[in-house]
Design a protein around this motif. Structure first.
Motif, PDB file in Angstrom:
ATOM      1  N   LEU A 188      25.389 -23.041  32.922  1.00  0.00           N
ATOM      2  CA  LEU A 188      24.419 -24.114  33.255  1.00  0.00           C
ATOM      3  C   LEU A 188      23.047 -23.825  33.369  1.00  0.00           C
ATOM      4  N   ILE A 189      22.637 -22.679  34.287  1.00  0.00           N
ATOM      5  CA  ILE A 189      21.176 -22.301  34.368  1.00  0.00           C
ATOM      6  C   ILE A 189      20.594 -22.073  32.995  1.00  0.00           C
ATOM      7  N   SER A 191      21.704 -22.450  29.923  1.00  0.00           N
ATOM      8  CA  SER A 191      21.801 -23.439  29.097  1.00  0.00           C
ATOM      9  C   SER A 191      20.581 -24.516  29.332  1.00  0.00           C
ATOM     10  N   SER A 192      19.996 -24.830  30.194  1.00  0.00           N
ATOM     11  CA  SER A 192      19.060 -25.665  30.739  1.00  0.00           C
ATOM     12  C   SER A 192      17.599 -24.971  30.166  1.00  0.00           C
ATOM     13  N   PHE A 193      17.493 -23.870  29.721  1.00  0.00           N
ATOM     14  CA  PHE A 193      16.503 -23.251  29.180  1.00  0.00           C
ATOM     15  C   PHE A 193      16.222 -23.443  27.595  1.00  0.00           C
ATOM     16  N   GLU A 196      18.445 -28.818  23.266  1.00  0.00           N
ATOM     17  CA  GLU A 196      19.613 -29.726  23.337  1.00  0.00           C
ATOM     18  C   GLU A 196      20.778 -29.014  22.462  1.00  0.00           C
ATOM     19  N   ALA A 199      21.672 -25.670  23.544  1.00  0.00           N
ATOM     20  CA  ALA A 199      22.503 -25.751  24.715  1.00  0.00           C
ATOM     21  C   ALA A 199      23.886 -26.100  24.627  1.00  0.00           C
ATOM     22  N   THR A 200      24.136 -27.265  23.776  1.00  0.00           N
ATOM     23  CA  THR A 200      25.354 -27.578  23.527  1.00  0.00           C
ATOM     24  C   THR A 200      26.408 -26.457  22.834  1.00  0.00           C
ATOM     25  N   VAL A 203      27.004 -23.890  25.689  1.00  0.00           N
ATOM     26  CA  VAL A 203      27.898 -24.048  26.662  1.00  0.00           C
ATOM     27  C   VAL A 203      29.490 -23.990  26.245  1.00  0.00           C
ATOM     28  N   TYR A 315      23.119 -13.178  27.737  1.00  0.00           N
ATOM     29  CA  TYR A 315      22.871 -14.361  27.931  1.00  0.00           C
ATOM     30  C   TYR A 315      21.263 -14.546  27.381  1.00  0.00           C
TER      31      TYR A 315
END
Length: 363
Positions: A188-189, A191-193, A196, A199-200, A203, A315
């Motif tokens: 989650l951390i 993916s926040s960077f 959209e 990030a999807t 995740v 990551y």
């Protein structure tokens, strides 16, 4: 594994690796000569194959240690199967079939068309592979992170290298699912960077990596348990075999993707990484037969720390590029430090034993 293995010289373990190196470099030079028709082209491909082999060895040395750790618990029959069938899967499956499968899926074409694309349009092939880097990094990074955390979050683990941190993790292992929660929080951390859409994808692929690890653990446990109920002699280690194959695949992601920074030729990549994979196999056999892991008590710790670092790097690479040489040297440095710590510990123990023997002699 036979007792005579203890008499084998260190170089003896690398005999097949040397043979594959010789044949592979000749084949690489021949490919270079055929593609360019010049001596310079032959020399260039020869050099690239050599660098790729070194890259694979540096990135996968921790893989050899982890393999040896799992192999020592397997029966000789399954050890032999992993070191024969397993290396075929590792070299041909992960270094040739896997990149082709990625391109076939990403470009929505058949495997044969992907192979033709690799041969005729290497630049387009490399572009598709690089575009697939984010989902691969998310999947592979998550799987490797679970491998590393599963080693440290173990309440039965009683040998600690970095004592304060490892004792804390061992005590925390009594909290069910703590390593899974840790990985999901990191997902989650990171993916926040990302954007959209990215990030999807990140995740989703990370969750697939997590589920794959859990599935391999469950299936492996069920398979090995069913074999144990048949008879002690039938215990083979099929579950451990599957676990090692998936683990090798995860280790290979970084090397296969990174190889495209040096060349876009799939066949040159397969030769170079295949040579490196043979050395990893030879190191694995040596570690098992010589009992090196038992002799150097912190060597496993260094390898699993290197795995955790590699998973975080995978990551981070979803946001910006980190040179493969840094990844390889970082892992090698951790393993080197753990080896040095093990040697220091052994010398300290030997000195204490000599002092005790001297004290008893003069008592």
């Amino acid at each position: 594994m036979t007792n005579s293995s203890s008499q084998k010289s260190t170089l003896g373990y690398f005999r097949w690796a040397f043979i594959v190196t010789f044949l592979g470099l000749i084949l690489g030079a021949a490919l270079g000569g055929q593609a360019t028709g010049t001596i310079g082209g032959m020399a260039t491909v020869f050099f690239v194959c050599t660098v790729l082999a070194v890259l694979e060895i540096s990135l996968s040395f921790d893989n050899a240690i982890v393999n040896a750790n799992k192999l020592k618990e397997m029966t000789p029959v399954w050890q032999h199967r992993f070191l024969t069938w397993g290396i075929v899967i590792a070299v041909f499956g992960m270094r040739i079939v896997f990149p082709l499968a990625i391109v076939a899926i990403a470009a929505n074409i058949g495997p044969w068309e992907a192979l033709v694309l690799a041969a005729r349009e290497p630049a387009e092939y490399a572009r598709i592979m690089n575009d697939a880097h984010l989902p691969i990094a998310a999947f592979g990074g998550t799987f490797l992170m679970m491998v590393g955390l599963n080693y440290f979050f173990n309440h039965e683990k009683d040998v600690h290298w970095i004592a304060g941190l490892e004792k804390l993790m061992a005590r925390s292992a009594t909290i069910k699912g703590i390593e899974i929660a840790f990985v999901l929080a990191l997902v989650l951390i990171f993916s926040s960077f990302l954007g959209e859409e990215e990030a999807t994808t990140f995740v989703h692929c990370a969750i697939y990596g997590l589920l794959t690890f859990l599935a391999v653990e469950v299936i492996g446990g069920l398979l090995d348990a069913s074999q144990q109920t048949m008879s002690a002699a039938a215990k083979g280690g099929l579950g451990a075999f599957i676990y090692l194959e998936v683990l090798d695949a995860s280790f290979s992601f970084d090397g296969v993707i990174g190889a495209f920074a040096l060349t876009q030729n799939l066949f040159v990549i397969a030769i170079g990484l295949g040579i490196g994979a043979m050395y990893v196999r030879s190191m694995t056999i040596m570690l098992v037969e010589k009992g090196t892991l038992a002799e150097y008590r912190y060597l496993e710790h260094g390898a699993f720390y290197a795995i955790l670092i590699l998973s975080v790097i995978m990551y981070v690479q979803t946001m910006f590029h980190i040179p493969e040489v840094i990844t390889g040297l970082g892992g090698a440095a951790l393993i080197g430090i753990s080896l040095w710590s093990s040697i220091r510990y052994n010398k300290k123990e030997q000195a204490a034993e000599r002092a005790q023997a001297h004290k008893e002699l003069h008592a």
